[in-house]
Design a protein around this motif. Structure first.
Motif, PDB file in Angstrom:
ATOM      1  N   THR A  22       0.834  -1.200   0.000  1.00 60.80           N
ATOM      2  CA  THR A  22       0.000   0.000   0.000  1.00 60.80           C
ATOM      3  C   THR A  22       0.872   1.254   0.000  1.00 60.80           C
ATOM      4  O   THR A  22       2.066   1.190   0.321  1.00 60.80           O
TER       5      THR A  22
ATOM      6  N   SER B 223      -4.425  -4.183   1.746  1.00 58.00           N
ATOM      7  CA  SER B 223      -5.475  -3.235   2.126  1.00 58.00           C
ATOM      8  C   SER B 223      -6.832  -3.911   2.037  1.00 58.00           C
ATOM      9  O   SER B 223      -7.014  -4.896   1.317  1.00 58.00           O
TER      10      SER B 223
ATOM     11  N   TYR C 196      -8.594   0.297   4.891  1.00 55.99           N
ATOM     12  CA  TYR C 196      -7.590   0.046   5.914  1.00 55.99           C
ATOM     13  C   TYR C 196      -6.337  -0.485   5.234  1.00 55.99           C
ATOM     14  O   TYR C 196      -6.411  -1.423   4.449  1.00 55.99           O
ATOM     15  N   GLU C 197      -5.193   0.129   5.535  1.00 55.34           N
ATOM     16  CA  GLU C 197      -3.913  -0.394   5.091  1.00 55.34           C
ATOM     17  C   GLU C 197      -3.329  -1.147   6.282  1.00 55.34           C
ATOM     18  O   GLU C 197      -3.257  -0.605   7.384  1.00 55.34           O
TER      19      GLU C 197
END
Length: 75
Positions: free
Chosen positions: A27, A34, A57-58
């Motif tokens: 990411t 992710s 969300y990473e």
């Protein structure tokens, strides 16, 4: 045995509802993968085709979230 021709139109296949997707690649902020979650205006998980919001969300491989990005559909 004869081959039978089957029309795909005659098969009832439920369309898959996608409320969550995972991308297994690095990411921008240094994560290993992710995940994106699709939501409506009330925060309910919905199919991405009708979503008005999303959260990305990473994460590191151990599941630790290192970055969170909120997205909202333009009106």
């Amino acid at each position: 045995m004869e081959n039978e021709i089957i029309s795909l139109d005659s098969i009832e296949i439920e369309e898959e509802i996608v409320t969550h997707e995972r991308y297994n690649r690095p990411t921008p902020n240094g994560g290993d993968y992710s995940e994106i979650f699709y939501m409506d205006n009330d925060g309910n998980y919905v199919d991405k085709k009708v979503a008005t919001k999303a959260v990305i969300y990473e994460c590191k491989n151990d599941g630790t979230a290192i970055n969170r990005t909120f997205m909202e559909k333009r009106k």
